[in-house]
Design a protein around this motif. Structure first.
Motif, mmCIF file in Angstrom:
data_model
loop_
_atom_site.group_PDB
_atom_site.id
_atom_site.type_symbol
_atom_site.label_atom_id
_atom_site.label_comp_id
_atom_site.label_asym_id
_atom_site.label_seq_id
_atom_site.Cartn_x
_atom_site.Cartn_y
_atom_site.Cartn_z
ATOM 1 N N GLY A 1 76.782 44.036 113.389
ATOM 2 C CA GLY A 1 76.341 44.875 114.491
ATOM 3 C C GLY A 1 76.830 46.302 114.441
ATOM 4 O O GLY A 1 76.411 47.120 115.255
ATOM 5 N N GLY A 2 77.688 46.646 113.505
ATOM 6 C CA GLY A 2 78.201 48.010 113.444
ATOM 7 C C GLY A 2 77.334 48.910 112.591
ATOM 8 O O GLY A 2 76.525 49.689 113.094
ATOM 9 N N LEU A 3 77.465 48.788 111.298
ATOM 10 C CA LEU A 3 76.771 49.657 110.355
ATOM 11 C C LEU A 3 75.263 49.415 110.335
ATOM 12 O O LEU A 3 74.463 50.341 110.369
ATOM 13 N N VAL A 4 74.871 48.142 110.266
ATOM 14 C CA VAL A 4 73.457 47.766 110.256
ATOM 15 C C VAL A 4 73.243 46.789 111.409
ATOM 16 O O VAL A 4 73.889 45.739 111.472
ATOM 17 N N GLU A 5 72.334 47.143 112.317
ATOM 18 C CA GLU A 5 72.080 46.286 113.477
ATOM 19 C C GLU A 5 71.442 44.972 113.055
ATOM 20 O O GLU A 5 70.677 44.914 112.090
ATOM 21 N N ASP A 6 71.753 43.910 113.814
ATOM 22 C CA ASP A 6 71.123 42.616 113.571
ATOM 23 C C ASP A 6 69.613 42.758 113.636
ATOM 24 O O ASP A 6 69.081 43.592 114.386
ATOM 25 N N LEU A 7 68.912 41.962 112.845
ATOM 26 C CA LEU A 7 67.454 41.992 112.793
ATOM 27 C C LEU A 7 66.915 40.774 113.513
ATOM 28 O O LEU A 7 67.099 39.639 113.059
ATOM 29 N N GLU A 8 66.271 40.994 114.652
ATOM 30 C CA GLU A 8 65.675 39.886 115.420
ATOM 31 C C GLU A 8 64.445 39.376 114.683
ATOM 32 O O GLU A 8 63.630 40.156 114.182
ATOM 33 N N LEU A 9 64.291 38.050 114.647
ATOM 34 C CA LEU A 9 63.132 37.413 114.027
ATOM 35 C C LEU A 9 62.382 36.609 115.079
ATOM 36 O O LEU A 9 62.905 36.351 116.163
ATOM 37 N N ASP A 10 61.161 36.215 114.755
ATOM 38 C CA ASP A 10 60.370 35.409 115.685
ATOM 39 C C ASP A 10 61.048 34.069 115.928
ATOM 40 O O ASP A 10 61.630 33.474 115.016
ATOM 41 N N GLU A 11 60.952 33.574 117.166
ATOM 42 C CA GLU A 11 61.472 32.245 117.501
ATOM 43 C C GLU A 11 60.777 31.208 116.623
ATOM 44 O O GLU A 11 59.612 31.383 116.297
ATOM 45 N N PRO A 12 61.451 30.163 116.219
ATOM 46 C CA PRO A 12 62.813 29.753 116.577
ATOM 47 C C PRO A 12 63.867 30.266 115.598
ATOM 48 O O PRO A 12 64.998 29.797 115.612
ATOM 49 N N MET A 13 63.511 31.239 114.750
ATOM 50 C CA MET A 13 64.460 31.734 113.754
ATOM 51 C C MET A 13 65.548 32.584 114.415
ATOM 52 O O MET A 13 65.266 33.342 115.333
ATOM 53 N N GLU A 14 66.768 32.414 113.930
ATOM 54 C CA GLU A 14 67.888 33.218 114.422
ATOM 55 C C GLU A 14 67.850 34.602 113.779
ATOM 56 O O GLU A 14 67.249 34.783 112.720
ATOM 57 N N PRO A 15 68.494 35.587 114.397
ATOM 58 C CA PRO A 15 68.515 36.936 113.820
ATOM 59 C C PRO A 15 69.237 36.958 112.477
ATOM 60 O O PRO A 15 70.105 36.122 112.209
ATOM 61 N N VAL A 16 68.889 37.942 111.656
ATOM 62 C CA VAL A 16 69.633 38.198 110.423
ATOM 63 C C VAL A 16 70.803 39.097 110.792
ATOM 64 O O VAL A 16 70.625 40.155 111.388
ATOM 65 N N ARG A 17 71.992 38.664 110.437
ATOM 66 C CA ARG A 17 73.195 39.444 110.711
ATOM 67 C C ARG A 17 73.671 40.077 109.403
ATOM 68 O O ARG A 17 73.685 39.432 108.372
ATOM 69 N N PHE A 18 74.017 41.348 109.472
ATOM 70 C CA PHE A 18 74.499 42.093 108.308
ATOM 71 C C PHE A 18 76.022 42.132 108.397
ATOM 72 O O PHE A 18 76.585 42.899 109.175
ATOM 73 N N LEU A 19 76.654 41.271 107.632
ATOM 74 C CA LEU A 19 78.087 41.035 107.755
ATOM 75 C C LEU A 19 78.885 41.913 106.793
ATOM 76 O O LEU A 19 78.726 41.802 105.575
ATOM 77 N N PRO A 20 79.751 42.785 107.331
ATOM 78 C CA PRO A 20 80.609 43.590 106.462
ATOM 79 C C PRO A 20 81.640 42.710 105.764
ATOM 80 O O PRO A 20 82.149 41.743 106.343
ATOM 81 N N LEU A 21 81.941 43.038 104.526
ATOM 82 C CA LEU A 21 82.974 42.347 103.760
ATOM 83 C C LEU A 21 84.162 43.280 103.590
ATOM 84 O O LEU A 21 83.997 44.439 103.214
ATOM 85 N N LEU A 22 85.357 42.767 103.867
ATOM 86 C CA LEU A 22 86.581 43.551 103.752
ATOM 87 C C LEU A 22 87.422 42.942 102.628
ATOM 88 O O LEU A 22 87.909 41.808 102.754
ATOM 89 N N PRO A 23 87.591 43.654 101.493
ATOM 90 C CA PRO A 23 88.362 43.102 100.377
ATOM 91 C C PRO A 23 89.797 42.788 100.774
ATOM 92 O O PRO A 23 90.442 43.552 101.504
ATOM 93 N N MET A 24 90.294 41.637 100.305
ATOM 94 C CA MET A 24 91.666 41.206 100.585
ATOM 95 C C MET A 24 92.424 41.023 99.276
ATOM 96 O O MET A 24 91.880 40.477 98.304
ATOM 97 N N THR A 25 93.681 41.448 99.274
ATOM 98 C CA THR A 25 94.558 41.134 98.148
ATOM 99 C C THR A 25 94.927 39.646 98.237
ATOM 100 O O THR A 25 94.785 39.030 99.310
ATOM 101 N N PRO A 26 95.421 39.053 97.146
ATOM 102 C CA PRO A 26 95.842 37.647 97.221
ATOM 103 C C PRO A 26 96.879 37.389 98.315
ATOM 104 O O PRO A 26 96.818 36.364 98.997
ATOM 105 N N ASN A 27 97.835 38.324 98.500
ATOM 106 C CA ASN A 27 98.851 38.142 99.547
ATOM 107 C C ASN A 27 98.218 38.170 100.937
ATOM 108 O O ASN A 27 98.592 37.390 101.811
ATOM 109 N N GLU A 28 97.271 39.091 101.138
ATOM 110 C CA GLU A 28 96.596 39.160 102.433
ATOM 111 C C GLU A 28 95.784 37.900 102.693
ATOM 112 O O GLU A 28 95.760 37.377 103.811
ATOM 113 N N ALA A 29 95.105 37.391 101.656
ATOM 114 C CA ALA A 29 94.308 36.168 101.813
ATOM 115 C C ALA A 29 95.197 34.984 102.183
ATOM 116 O O ALA A 29 94.850 34.175 103.067
#
Length: 195
Positions: free
Chosen positions: A133-161
């Motif tokens: 919902g931040g950078l790219v807004e969710d894309l609504e689709l016709d019912e009964p399909m759920e919206p497409v969500r654009f999910l940001p990925l945040l890289p993690m180091t092994p210690n952070e993971a």
């Protein structure tokens, strides 16, 4: 059932502009996944296209519903020119194919682990899936399909993971925020994790 990929691509172009490169990857038994590269100033964004063609299915479900279920695409942003991040096209496609290959549902708060660096020399082999919902807004689709969500990925180091597995995604995100961590820096080290 209409093909959602043209709608998804149109949403990406509206939000991020014209891509300057794209790569296509097909894994045995899966739909094609494309990764588009969008330069924007000193940042380059990589977005998947094709992951949302089918809804993700809970691995415990007896049958896959062809219409119902969460749909998503992945977006990863890094500072350009600091590392060979263009080599992450295939790893990003691997992550986008994981719902079809492994039967996982990719959702905010989840960790996705490649088991190898995201790009040559990267200090990251896994990513944290953030809220859409931040950078790219969710894309609504016709019912009964759920919206497409654009999910940001945040890289993690092994210690952070490892720390995230114990303390949770929200706690790791709070630690990044409190320390002013530049999550787009492809060379950054692990955030201090000791209290």
């Amino acid at each position: 059932m209409s093909d959602v990929s043209p709608l998804v691509e149109a949403r990406l172009l509206t939000a991020l502009g014209e891509p300057d490169a794209r790569a296509s990857v097909t894994f045995l038994g899966t739909d094609r996944i494309e990764v588009l590269r969008f330069p924007e100033g000193d940042v380059v964004r990589y977005a998947t296209l094709g992951m949302s063609a089918r809804p993700m299915t809970d691995p415990a479900a007896a049958l896959a519903d062809p219409l119902r279920g969460p749909r998503a695409e992945l977006v990863l942003s890094v500072r350009s020119g600091l590392a060979d991040t263009d080599k992450l096209l295939r790893p990003l496609a691997v992550l986008a194919a994981s719902p079809q290959v492994e039967g996982v549902v990719v959702a905010p708060g989840a960790s996705l682990d490649l088991g190898e660096p995201l790009w040559p020399g990267a200090p990251f082999s896994s990513v944290l899936v953030a809220e859409s919902g931040g950078l790219v807004e969710d894309l609504e689709l016709d019912e009964p399909m759920e919206p497409v969500r654009f999910l940001p990925l945040l890289p993690m180091t092994p210690n952070e993971a490892a720390w995230k597995r114990v303390h949770g995604a929200a706690a790791l995100e709070e630690r990044w925020l409190a320390r002013g961590t530049d999550l787009r820096d492809p060379r950054r080290g692990s955030v201090p994790l000791a209290d």
